[in-house]
Motif scaffolding. Sequence first.
Motif, mmCIF file in Angstrom:
data_model
loop_
_atom_site.group_PDB
_atom_site.id
_atom_site.type_symbol
_atom_site.label_atom_id
_atom_site.label_comp_id
_atom_site.label_asym_id
_atom_site.label_seq_id
_atom_site.Cartn_x
_atom_site.Cartn_y
_atom_site.Cartn_z
ATOM 1 N N UNK A 275 0.833 -1.204 0.000
ATOM 2 C CA UNK A 275 0.000 0.000 0.000
ATOM 3 C C UNK A 275 0.871 1.259 0.000
ATOM 4 N N UNK A 276 1.944 1.234 0.760
ATOM 5 C CA UNK A 276 2.845 2.383 0.811
ATOM 6 C C UNK A 276 3.455 2.670 -0.555
ATOM 7 N N UNK A 277 3.915 1.633 -1.245
ATOM 8 C CA UNK A 277 4.498 1.814 -2.577
ATOM 9 C C UNK A 277 3.442 2.352 -3.538
ATOM 10 N N UNK A 278 2.225 1.826 -3.453
ATOM 11 C CA UNK A 278 1.151 2.309 -4.323
ATOM 12 C C UNK A 278 0.829 3.772 -4.087
ATOM 13 N N UNK A 279 0.782 4.173 -2.816
ATOM 14 C CA UNK A 279 0.500 5.573 -2.494
ATOM 15 C C UNK A 279 1.603 6.498 -2.994
ATOM 16 N N UNK A 280 2.844 6.067 -2.846
ATOM 17 C CA UNK A 280 3.955 6.873 -3.358
ATOM 18 C C UNK A 280 3.892 7.000 -4.877
ATOM 19 N N UNK A 281 3.484 5.916 -5.539
ATOM 20 C CA UNK A 281 3.360 5.966 -6.998
ATOM 21 C C UNK A 281 2.278 6.963 -7.416
ATOM 22 N N UNK A 282 1.159 6.982 -6.689
ATOM 23 C CA UNK A 282 0.093 7.946 -6.975
ATOM 24 C C UNK A 282 0.596 9.373 -6.774
ATOM 25 N N UNK A 283 1.285 9.589 -5.647
ATOM 26 C CA UNK A 283 1.770 10.924 -5.328
ATOM 27 C C UNK A 283 2.753 11.436 -6.377
ATOM 28 N N UNK A 284 3.725 10.600 -6.732
ATOM 29 C CA UNK A 284 4.734 11.019 -7.708
ATOM 30 C C UNK A 284 4.118 11.152 -9.097
ATOM 31 N N UNK A 285 3.187 10.254 -9.435
ATOM 32 C CA UNK A 285 2.528 10.338 -10.739
ATOM 33 C C UNK A 285 1.791 11.653 -10.917
ATOM 34 N N UNK A 286 1.080 12.085 -9.861
ATOM 35 C CA UNK A 286 0.378 13.373 -9.942
ATOM 36 C C UNK A 286 1.375 14.521 -10.034
ATOM 37 N N UNK A 287 2.512 14.375 -9.363
ATOM 38 C CA UNK A 287 3.521 15.450 -9.372
ATOM 39 C C UNK A 287 4.000 15.751 -10.786
ATOM 40 N N UNK A 288 4.013 14.738 -11.665
ATOM 41 C CA UNK A 288 4.431 14.960 -13.047
ATOM 42 C C UNK A 288 3.437 15.822 -13.820
ATOM 43 N N UNK A 289 2.214 15.955 -13.289
ATOM 44 C CA UNK A 289 1.212 16.804 -13.942
ATOM 45 C C UNK A 289 1.312 18.254 -13.490
ATOM 46 N N UNK A 290 2.159 18.519 -12.518
ATOM 47 C CA UNK A 290 2.285 19.851 -11.932
ATOM 48 C C UNK A 290 3.653 20.448 -12.251
ATOM 49 N N UNK A 291 3.869 21.714 -11.973
ATOM 50 C CA UNK A 291 5.162 22.337 -12.276
ATOM 51 C C UNK A 291 6.321 21.607 -11.596
ATOM 52 N N UNK A 292 7.499 21.608 -12.218
ATOM 53 C CA UNK A 292 8.662 20.913 -11.640
ATOM 54 C C UNK A 292 8.995 21.366 -10.220
ATOM 55 N N UNK A 293 8.744 22.644 -9.918
ATOM 56 C CA UNK A 293 9.049 23.144 -8.577
ATOM 57 C C UNK A 293 8.232 22.397 -7.527
ATOM 58 N N UNK A 294 6.993 22.036 -7.871
ATOM 59 C CA UNK A 294 6.184 21.256 -6.921
ATOM 60 C C UNK A 294 6.845 19.909 -6.640
#
Length: 477
Positions: A275-294
Amino acid sequence: MDARTERTAVPLAVDLDGTLIATDLLWESLFLLLRQRPLCLFLLPFWLLGGKARLKCEIAERVEIDAGGLPYRQNLLNQLAEDRAAGRHIVLATAAPRKFAEAIARHLGVFDAVISSEPGRNMASRVKRDALIEAFGDGGFDYAGNSRADIAVFDAARTALVVAPDGAAARWHARNGGELIEGDKPSPRTYVKMLRAHQWLKNALIFVPMILSHEYFNSDMFIPAVLAFISFSAAASAIYILNDFFDLSLDRRHPTKRNRPFASGVLSIPFGFVAMIGLLAISVGIAFLLPPLYGMVLAAYLVATTAYSLAIKRMLLLDVLMLAGLYTVRILAGSAATGSGVSFWLLAFSVFFFLSLALVKRYVELRGTSLQAGERIAGRGYRIEDQEVISQAGMASAFSSAMVLALYIQSSAVRELYSMPWLIWPLCPIVLYITIRIWVLARRDEMHDDPIVFIISDWRSQLVGAFGAFLLFYAGT
């Protein structure tokens, strides 16, 4: 011969991980080792090259388990105690290393012998089956187990006692029968507790830069802010799970934290790890949709929170300073995601305000402990005699936050943003009311929640907070 006498005449072998205890000692001892000796992480691959038995034994040499604090299956323990009183020969047959197995056997006092893993010999599945056949003969023993690895032993036993079975063991029991002892089943509430979903409210700080920029209805900012909120919430839940892994033994000694999903054994550590790995994947995946500074701010948050879980939370004062900084990082994340500016005044206010609330948490922990002078709270750097200085520092931080807010209200930046800046002066007494009231309740021993969660759920805080928000909105129109 009655059924009870017939049953107790045959030796009973009992598995440990997942059967006698609702957890797995390999995972538990691994996280305990990494908490105490983080650099051992680099030795793990070399130990594993020598086989799983070597890995277990190398870890066992370096850590001590609290045999009295493990989540035992009480219904099985009661049955073992009855059988032992009736004269039954009971063996602890486990793939755990001998050091751990013998510590548990001594603590419980119901086992006549221990069969366990040794260097070069992992006592699991067919290896355990062969050892039990050698000791008692084929079909000359009963066996209590819970998992796929126990199926080979079930097949060789006279009678199987299937305890809290996994999918493979449950299917074996459906085909072959035997006695069944059900384990605790996780409910939807269990998964919510695992995620600490109520803590997601803290991530509402991500919206603060957008709100203070008066861009409430700007979809170009609102949508990125929502995505950042989801990303940060997933990351926070992943770190909470990791923190639970490192704090298993400490949580089990706490009156309420002992009921957390992993400490109680309702959820397994392997499940939590996935579950932890899955949550991190979701978090990082969304980060790619936002500005690099985020993404950079998120990475800094993950590094900081991991360091907090591993070491900083046990360091005097550094822990509360880190907590205050992590709240401020959420504001920076909102600024990075939306492109809205963030002022020095806002960051300074955030640090002092949340430092006060972090100190409240430590103060409440100190008030609730029964330790003697000179003793530290388990897993913390504080002693009982630190209460007064913690209280003084917390109150000083509360007043400092109000002072920073007052200076900000009087600054030229406010006159540019607000057409009626005098309307937001009541924010200063509002901040003081909220923080001082929390400290009063803490000193009365009436503060039982996380202070942030308390503010969000307390109707008085909600009322004055809503009034402050109205003033901010109206003053800017």
